[in-house]
Design a protein around this motif. Structure first.
Motif, PDB file in Angstrom:
ATOM      1  N   ALA A 145       0.958  -1.688   0.205  1.00  0.00           N
ATOM      2  CA  ALA A 145      -0.395  -0.032  -0.065  1.00  0.00           C
ATOM      3  C   ALA A 145       0.426   0.918   0.033  1.00  0.00           C
ATOM      4  O   ALA A 145       1.057   2.376  -0.329  1.00  0.00           O
ATOM      5  N   GLU A 146       1.757   1.183   0.424  1.00  0.00           N
ATOM      6  CA  GLU A 146       2.826   2.581   0.960  1.00  0.00           C
ATOM      7  C   GLU A 146       3.844   2.790  -0.422  1.00  0.00           C
ATOM      8  O   GLU A 146       4.137   3.772  -1.288  1.00  0.00           O
TER       9      GLU A 146
ATOM     10  N   LYS B 162       2.315   1.935  -3.433  1.00  0.00           N
ATOM     11  CA  LYS B 162       1.308   1.700  -5.113  1.00  0.00           C
ATOM     12  C   LYS B 162       1.298   3.678  -4.105  1.00  0.00           C
ATOM     13  O   LYS B 162       0.488   3.810  -5.269  1.00  0.00           O
ATOM     14  N   ALA B 163       0.872   4.070  -3.134  1.00  0.00           N
ATOM     15  CA  ALA B 163       1.347   5.176  -2.791  1.00  0.00           C
ATOM     16  C   ALA B 163       2.370   6.532  -3.107  1.00  0.00           C
ATOM     17  O   ALA B 163       2.321   7.760  -2.594  1.00  0.00           O
ATOM     18  N   ASP B 164       3.303   5.679  -3.622  1.00  0.00           N
ATOM     19  CA  ASP B 164       4.368   6.326  -3.402  1.00  0.00           C
ATOM     20  C   ASP B 164       5.108   6.649  -2.484  1.00  0.00           C
ATOM     21  O   ASP B 164       5.854   8.702  -2.490  1.00  0.00           O
ATOM     22  N   ARG B 165       4.617   6.536  -1.355  1.00  0.00           N
ATOM     23  CA  ARG B 165       5.716   6.780  -0.050  1.00  0.00           C
ATOM     24  C   ARG B 165       7.021   5.382   0.457  1.00  0.00           C
ATOM     25  O   ARG B 165       7.039   5.227   1.691  1.00  0.00           O
TER      26      ARG B 165
END
Length: 427
Positions: free
Chosen positions: A340-341, A343-346
């Motif tokens: 999830a991180e 895919k969120a570019d984090r």
């Protein structure tokens, strides 16, 4: 009538094995230095086997070798030729290779009811083999050893492979060099020497090799001019400088544990850098409140117990599949959270270790902020911006089949995010 070949009766295995084993330590001029192919066959073994498959056993010609004694004597003579032919040094001895070619030509000629060209007429023997000798075809050519050795023995050689890397190796070893045999190089340096009368005789592919060296150096010089500033030297403990051969990075993710206070922690599959005996090297995570994100990686070398090595081999991975562990709190970081991180570019990255070369040995050095800053500076380069807007954009998603599934585990959905160097190292 099918004639019995030498390989069906006997070959000098010991000499072949010795020459094949020796090839493992040969670096200069060996095809393995062109590309490290994982199933490369020894040149010596292929050369000997091809020769023994093409040369008739003396028992195939009872009228020429009527007794067991004469057959054994002829067999021993052929074995001597193989023994002379398999050492590495024989590859540059045209007399040895010419003798081997003539033996093949003799078997071909006798099978056709004729005599081969005289042994002393080496070019005539080569022409005869090209015209009447059997062609050798390797449908799974891989590292190109079989076509290369067939060509060395004067035969027409063909190879094919589904792997484009294997095709490129075959072209470099077998297809291209013969086109430049005995031709002079064309680079400006040699041409300038020629104007002043310093002409020389270029044998075999010496001319091609000279051109490759010249233009290879030219490309290296141009690369140094254009992007040399992105590849700084490493400073050793004695103050001297060494060439960096690799920068090893670790991806980082914000720890989901509230006790970590939102700090970024590393996702490292193994802390081991070198597992060779007497050369073991590894990184050890150290909790340091004064360091970025509250932790740093120290580079260490020396001896390790098996228990410590096994612990280090796990890195920050947990025992649960593809989950990791927070280095600050020891809490688990699940794969779904990492994806999830990602895919969120984090996700971010942190330099883990610098690998340099000193006296032809690898040296592992701790991270250097200067190197990190230089690496992040490429984000401002227009070429990088264009690439990320084009073939590295989200329009070209990563494929698990190509990346081995690693990128999917990190939630990286494009080539651009796979090769992204973060520009902000703040906690």
């Amino acid at each position: 009538m099918v004639r019995k070949k030498l390989i069906e009766v006997s070959i000098p295995l010991e000499a072949i094995n010795v020459a094949s084993a020796r090839e493992k330590s040969i670096r200069f001029g060996h095809p393995s230095t062109l590309h490290l192919w994982w199933a490369r066959r020894p040149l010596a073994a292929c050369r000997a086997v091809l020769f023994a498959q093409l040369v008739d056993d003396p028992s195939a010609w009872p009228l020429r070798f009527p007794t067991e004694e004469t057959q054994d004597a002829e067999r021993r003579r052929l074995h001597k030729i193989i023994e002379r032919m398999v050492p590495w040094e024989a590859l540059t001895d045209d007399a040895i290779l010419s003798d081997a070619r003539w033996e093949i030509a003799r078997s071909v000629a006798w099978g056709l009811g004729e005599e081969p060209p005289p042994k002393a007429e080496r070019q005539a023997v080569l022409d005869y083999l090209q015209a009447k000798g059997p062609a050798v075809y390797d449908p799974f050519s891989g590292g190109g050893t079989i076509p290369l050795e067939a060509q060395r023995l004067g035969l027409q050689a063909y190879g094919s492979d589904l792997n484009p890397v294997a095709v490129l190796i075959g072209k470099a070893l077998v297809e291209i060099p013969p086109k430049f045999t005995d031709l002079a190089p064309v680079n400006p340096k040699v041409r300038a020497e020629g104007v002043h009368g310093e002409l020389r005789k270029w044998r075999a592919v010496q001319g091609l090799a000279d051109d490759v060296r010249y233009y290879g150096q030219w490309m290296r010089d141009q690369a140094q001019i254009r992007i040399g500033h992105l590849y700084p030297k490493a400073t050793l403990s004695d103050g001297s400088e060494a060439t960096v051969i690799a920068w090893l990075w670790a991806r980082t993710v914000r720890s989901p544990d509230p006790a970590a206070k939102g700090r970024m922690v590393p996702l490292i599959s193994s802390f081991m850098l070198s597992t060779k005996d007497e050369k073991k090297a590894w990184v050890e995570p150290v909790i340091d409140p004064d360091a970025q994100d509250g932790w740093r990686l120290d580079v260490k070398t020396g001896t390790l117990s098996r228990a410590d090595e096994k612990r280090l081999e796990s890195g920050t991975k947990s025992a649960k599949g593809q989950a990791f562990t927070c280095v600050l709190t020891g809490s688990p970081i699940e794969r779904n959270y990492i994806q999830a991180e990602g895919k969120a570019d984090r996700l971010n990255a942190r330099l883990m270790v610098i690998v340099a070369e000193n006296d032809r040995k690898r040296v592992f050095l701790p991270p250097d902020r200067t190197h990190e800053t230089i690496a992040s500076s490429i984000n401002d380069d227009p070429v990088v911006a264009d690439a990320r807007a084009g073939f590295l954009s989200a329009a070209t998603p990563t494929r698990a089949m190509i990346t081995g599934g690693v990128c999917s585990a990190y939630g990286l959905r494009s080539w651009g995010t796979s090769f992204h160097i973060p520009s902000d190292y703040r906690a």
